[in-house]
Design a protein around this motif. Structure first.
Motif, PDB file in Angstrom:
ATOM      1  N   SER A   1      -7.123   8.839  -5.231  1.00 31.68           N
ATOM      2  CA  SER A   1      -7.374   8.214  -3.927  1.00 31.68           C
ATOM      3  C   SER A   1      -6.156   8.593  -2.699  1.00 31.68           C
ATOM      4  CB  SER A   1      -7.326   6.523  -4.193  1.00 31.68           C
ATOM      5  OG  SER A   1      -7.443   5.865  -2.913  1.00 31.68           O
ATOM      6  N   SER A   2      -6.462   8.304  -1.663  1.00 30.45           N
ATOM      7  CA  SER A   2      -5.269   8.519  -0.653  1.00 30.45           C
ATOM      8  C   SER A   2      -4.431   7.365  -0.576  1.00 30.45           C
ATOM      9  CB  SER A   2      -6.014   9.172   0.432  1.00 30.45           C
ATOM     10  OG  SER A   2      -6.798   8.211   1.252  1.00 30.45           O
ATOM     11  N   THR A   3      -4.760   6.356  -0.983  1.00 29.15           N
ATOM     12  CA  THR A   3      -3.905   5.104  -0.831  1.00 29.15           C
ATOM     13  C   THR A   3      -4.007   4.248  -2.305  1.00 29.15           C
ATOM     14  OG1 THR A   3      -5.667   3.684   0.060  1.00 29.15           O
ATOM     15  CG2 THR A   3      -4.088   4.727   1.473  1.00 29.15           C
ATOM     16  N   LEU A   4      -3.024   3.662  -2.492  1.00 30.37           N
ATOM     17  CA  LEU A   4      -2.986   2.884  -3.730  1.00 30.37           C
ATOM     18  C   LEU A   4      -2.321   1.429  -3.246  1.00 30.37           C
ATOM     19  CD1 LEU A   4      -2.990   2.789  -6.966  1.00 30.37           C
ATOM     20  CD2 LEU A   4      -0.579   3.849  -6.897  1.00 30.37           C
TER      21      LEU A   4
ATOM     22  N   LYS B   1      -2.277  12.426  -4.856  1.00 28.17           N
ATOM     23  CA  LYS B   1      -3.586  11.998  -4.577  1.00 28.17           C
ATOM     24  C   LYS B   1      -4.799  12.348  -5.428  1.00 28.17           C
ATOM     25  CE  LYS B   1      -6.844  13.307  -0.936  1.00 28.17           C
ATOM     26  NZ  LYS B   1      -7.000  13.822   0.269  1.00 28.17           N
TER      27      LYS B   1
ATOM     28  N   THR C   1       0.718  -1.268   0.036  1.00 28.19           N
ATOM     29  CA  THR C   1       0.024  -0.118  -0.071  1.00 28.19           C
ATOM     30  C   THR C   1       0.829   1.173   0.013  1.00 28.19           C
ATOM     31  OG1 THR C   1      -1.815  -1.132   1.169  1.00 28.19           O
ATOM     32  CG2 THR C   1      -1.796   1.337   1.275  1.00 28.19           C
TER      33      THR C   1
END
Length: 84
Positions: free
Chosen positions: A15-18, A10, A2
């Protein structure tokens, strides 16, 4: 793996996570480097290549391109910061 995203990164990814695929997606070897991650992300999200700078942190420390990363590391993309 992650990856945490901030600022314009972002916005580019949406998204704030990948979540990243397994290491086999980067090539034949099991280990990968920050450079390989940078190249992979540039192919998946070409807008990232247009940033004037893009730092990558591994486990809360800025990382060089030759830093080895694995699925258990905490990765963050740190975009250029403007000040005033």
């Amino acid at each position: 793996m992650t990856i945490l995203l901030f600022g314009i990164t972002k916005d580019i990814v949406g998204s704030s996570t990948l979540s990243m695929p397994s290491s086999s997606e980067f090539g034949a070897k099991n280990t990968k480097t920050v450079k390989e991650l940078r190249i992979y992300l540039g192919k998946m999200y070409p807008e990232l290549n247009k940033l004037s700078s893009l730092a990558i942190a591994v486990n809360n420390s800025y990382a060089d391109d030759d830093t080895i990363i694995d699925n258990f590391d905490e990765i963050a993309l740190i975009p250029p910061v403007s000040g005033g």
